[in-house]
Design an enzyme around this catalytic site. Structure first.
Site, short mmCIF file in Angstrom:
data_model
loop_
_atom_site.label_atom_id
_atom_site.label_comp_id
_atom_site.label_asym_id
_atom_site.label_seq_id
_atom_site.Cartn_x
_atom_site.Cartn_y
_atom_site.Cartn_z
N SER A 152 0.83 -1.20 0.00
CA SER A 152 0.00 0.00 0.00
C SER A 152 0.87 1.26 0.00
CB SER A 152 -0.92 -0.06 1.22
OG SER A 152 -1.90 0.91 1.18
N ASP A 317 -8.94 -6.53 -4.22
CA ASP A 317 -8.50 -5.23 -3.70
C ASP A 317 -9.01 -4.15 -4.65
OD1 ASP A 317 -7.22 -2.97 -2.80
OD2 ASP A 317 -5.22 -3.86 -2.76
N HIS A 350 -8.13 -5.12 0.10
CA HIS A 350 -6.83 -4.48 0.27
C HIS A 350 -6.05 -5.09 1.45
CE1 HIS A 350 -3.77 -1.49 -0.18
NE2 HIS A 350 -4.03 -0.89 0.96
#
Lengths: 377, 200
Positions: A152, A317, A350
Site C-alpha cells: 500500500s 482489492d 486491500h
C-alpha cells in the site's frame, strides 16, 4: 519450521542534520524509531527495509518483553524460516516521520516552542520519508539494500527508493500499491480528513494543549477506511445481514453485526492513533505521483529505476486494484527492467497484503529465497 | 539440467536455434519458466513469461524467471508494439480460445513470432481417428473429455491461417520424437515449430 523472532527492542535514531521537506519546510532535528531483526552480514549486503502503510510503525515482528501480546504487524511474514527470513536477512522496520509511535511527529514537542508541533508539523511526502529513511540507512552503515518491501503506502515508498536512490536498492517488492491514487481514492481520503478536521475537538490540529482528542473524527475516518480495505464478498461472508440481537429494533443503535464491527474497529483505532498523523499519512498518499513532473509519463519516471521488481496485487482489492499494479508493471517493462507480477486470488480486499494466503506466501518466499541466494554467492 | 530439458521438450532446441544472443523474448504460456531459463542460460536473452497458473507463477519466480501473471486470452495489453525481438507461443496455440486474436497480438508485440504445436495431421493421429478414436499421444496426452486443447490443427491448417491473416512464414521446423522430418511433414511430423512475422 518458522517461528517468531522473539523478544525485540525498539531503538531510537537521532538526526541533528536539518531535513528539508518537499514543501520547503525544514525540520532542524528529528528522531526515528526503528527495530531490527536478524544479523547484518560482514559486507552489509543482506539488509531489508520494511516500509509501513497508513497505520503501521516500526514494530514489524516479534514482541516486547514487557508486553508479550504486542506482536509486530507483519509477524506472519517476518521471522526465522518465514518468507522474509531473519536467519538470512537483516530486517529493519521503522516508524516514519510524522508518525505517532515515537518518531518525530505532530504529537512530539517542538523544541522551538516547548509545545507539541500539532498543525505546525510539515506536510510530509513519500519522497521526504524516503530521504529520512536513507539517512537512517547511512547511520546503520547500509549503502545498498538487498530489498525494500512495502504494501500500500509502504509500496509507494519502496518504489520511490528505486526512483530516488537507484544505486541503493537491489530489489523492490511493491505489494497492493499504485503509481498514484485515483480521484476516487483521493475522495475517500478527503472524507476521512473532513471527519477529523470538522471534529470540534480537533482545534485546528492543536488539540493537545486543550487536553482533548478528536476521537469522533478519527473514528469515522477509520470506519470509512476500513470499509474500503475489505471486499464486498469478505464483508458479506463475515457479517452478512446478521443482526446483533436477532431482531430489528427500529432504532439507530447498533443493530447489524457489521455496524458493531466497524464501530469497534473505529474505537480501537481512535484510542491509540494520532489524528494529525492520520491527516499526514492520507496526504502523503494523495501527493505521491512520480510521473507528475514528467507530464504524467510513468514510463519516463521509471527510467531511473535499476532495481529488480516483484509486484503483487490481490484480485478483490478495489482500493489498490490489480489494474493499478499493471500500470507499474507496464512502466517497468517499457524500461526493460526485471519484473515479476503476481495477481493473487484472495477474498480479503486491500487487507490481503497482511494476510496469510498460501499463494501470496509462496510468491514472497520464492522471490526472497532468490535474493538470499544472490547474496550468498 | 539443460540436457534433460531438451530431451523432454525437443521444440526448445529448435526455438533456441533461431534466437540470437541477447534478444528480448516474451514467452506466452511460459509454464514453469524452463524455456526462458534455458534461453537465458544458453542465449543470454532478456526474457519475460506470461502465465496464468498460480503454481507455475510461483515456480517461475523460484527459477529466477521474470513472469507476468495474466490470461493470454485477454490480450497482451501490458506490452507495447514491437517490444520484443521474439514472442514465443510454445505448445500453447492449440489450447487458446481466441487463436486468431492472439496471433495478431503476437505480431503486434514481437518483431517475430515463434509458434510450436502438435500436428493433428501426423499419421498416428490420423490412424487413431480412422480406427474410431480421438488421438492420444506424447504430444497430445489427453483424453477427449479432459483435454485443454480446443483448437487442434494440422500444418496445412496453420499455414492456411497464416496465408489468410497476413502472417509471413520465415521458417518451419518439423519433428517427430526429436528427429527432424523433411519428407511429407504434414503426415510424418508429430510437431512443428514456425518462425513467423507480419507479412509486409
Amino acid at each position: 519450521m518458522s517461528s517468531s523472532v522473539g523478544i525485540v527492542t525498539a531503538q531510537r535514531a537521532t538526526f541533528e542534520q536539518p531535513l528539508t521537506f518537499k514543501s520547503g519546510a525544514v525540520l532542524p532535528r528529528y528522531e526515528l524509531m526503528y527495530e531490527t531483526y536478524g544479523t547484518l552480514n560482514a559486507d552489509k549486503s543482506n539488509a531489508i527495509l520494511i516500509c509501513h502503510a497508513l497505520s503501521g510503525h516500526h514494530h514489524v515482528a516479534g514482541y516486547y518483553a514487557e508486553d508479550t501480546k504486542n506482536i509486530g504487524w507483519w509477524d506472519n511474514m517476518v521471522g526465522p524460516g518465514k518468507p522474509i527470513d531473519t536467519l538470512k536477512f537483516f530486517v529493519i522496520g521503522l516508524n516514519n516521520l510524522g508518525g505517532c509511535h515515537g518518531s518525530t511527529g505532530p504529537s512530539s514537542i517542538d523544541p522551538a516552542t516547548g509545545k507539541p508541533y500539532g498543525s505546525s508539523f510539515p506536510v510530509v511526502t513519500v519522497e521526504d520519508w524516503v530521504n529520512a529513511q536513507a539517512r537512517l540507512a547511512d547511520q546503520l552503515g547500509i549503502q545498498r539494500f538487498a530489498a525494500i518491501i512495502g504494501g500500500s503506502l509502504g509500496g509507494m515508498q519502496a518504489m520511490q527508493w528505486a526512483l530516488a536512490y537507484p544505486e541503493r536498492v537491489a530489489h523492490v517488492l511493491a505489494i497492493a500499491t499504485a503509481p498514484h491514487l485515483t480521484a476516487q481514492n483521493i475522495a475517500f481520503n478527503d472524507v476521512a480528513r473532513s471527519a477529523i478536521l470538522t471534529d470540534p475537538d480537533f482545534h485546528g490540529g492543536n488539540f493537545y494543549e486543550h487536553g482533548v482528542v478528536p476521537t469522533r473524527g478519527l473514528r469515522l475516518a477509520r470506519m470509512l477506511g476500513h470499509i474500503t480495505y475489505l471486499s464486498d464478498d469478505a464483508m458479506a461472508d463475515k457479517f452478512g445481514r446478521e443482526l446483533r440481537h436477532g431482531k430489528l429494533n427500529f432504532s439507530y443503535d447498533i443493530e447489524f453485526q457489521i455496524e458493531s464491527y466497524l464501530r469497534y474497529q473505529g474505537d480501537k483505532f481512535a484510542a491509540y492513533f494520532d489524528a494529525n498523523t492520520y491527516l499526514l499519512m492520507t496526504k502523503a498518499l494523495d501527493y505521491f505521483d512520480p510521473a507528475r513532473e514528467l507530464d504524467g509519463d510513468l514510463n519516463r519516471a521509471f527510467a531511473a529505476a535499476k532495481a529488480k521488481f516483484l509486484v503483487v496485487s490481490f484480485t478483490t482489492d478495489w482500493r489498490f486494484s490489480p489494474a493499478r499494479s499493471h500500470e507499474i508493471v507496464h512502466a517497468l517493462l517499457h524500461n526493460r527492467r526485471d519484473v515479476s507480477y503476481a495477481e493473487v486470488t484472495s477474498d480479503h480486499g486491500h487487507d490481503s497484503f497482511l494476510m496469510e494466503d498460501t499463494q501470496y506466501i509462496a510468491v514472497m518466499r520464492n522471490y526472497l529465497d532468490g535474493i538470499a541466494e544472490g547474496i550468498s554467492k | 539440467m539443460n540436457a534433460s530439458i531438451i530431451q523432454s521438450r525437443p521444440d526448445f532446441a529448435a526455438i533456441a536455434a533461431w534466437i540470437p544472443e541477447g534478444s528480448a523474448v516474451l514467452d506466452l504460456g511460459c509454464g514453469d519458466g524452463s524455456l526462458l531459463r534455458y534461453l537465458r542460460e544458453t542465449r543470454k536473452v532478456v526474457g519475460y513469461g506470461v502465465e496464468i497458473s498460480d503454481a507455475n507463477v510461483a515456480t517461475c519466480i523460484s527459477n529466477g524467471v521474470n513472469v507476468i501473471q495474466n490470461d493470454l486470452e485477454s490480450g497482451l495489453a501490458d506490452f507495447e508494439n514491437d517490444a520484443f525481438d521474439f514472442v514465443i507461443l510454445s505448445q500453447t496455440l492449440q489450447a487458446t480460445k481466441h487463436t486468431e486474436a492472439l496471433m495478431k497480438e503476437i505480431l503486434r508485440v514481437g518483431r517475430e513470432g515463434i509458434v510450436s504445436f502438435p500436428n493433428f495431421g501426423y499419421w498416428k493421429n490420423r490412424m487413431q481417428v480412422m480406427l474410431g478414436n480421438m488421438p492420444v499421444s506424447t504430444d497430445m496426452p489427453y483424453q477427449w473429455y479432459d483435454t485443454p486443447n480446443v483448437h487442434l490443427c494440422t500444418l496445412h491448417d496453420f499455414e492456411n491461417l497464416c496465408a489468410t491473416h497476413e502472417v509471413g512464414i520465415l521458417a518451419r521446423h518439423v519433428m517427430t520424437e526429436g528427429n527432424d522430418v523433411n519428407v511429407l511433414p504434414n503426415l510424418l511430423g508429430s510437431m512443428a515449430v514456425y518462425r513467423v512475422k507480419r507479412a509486409a
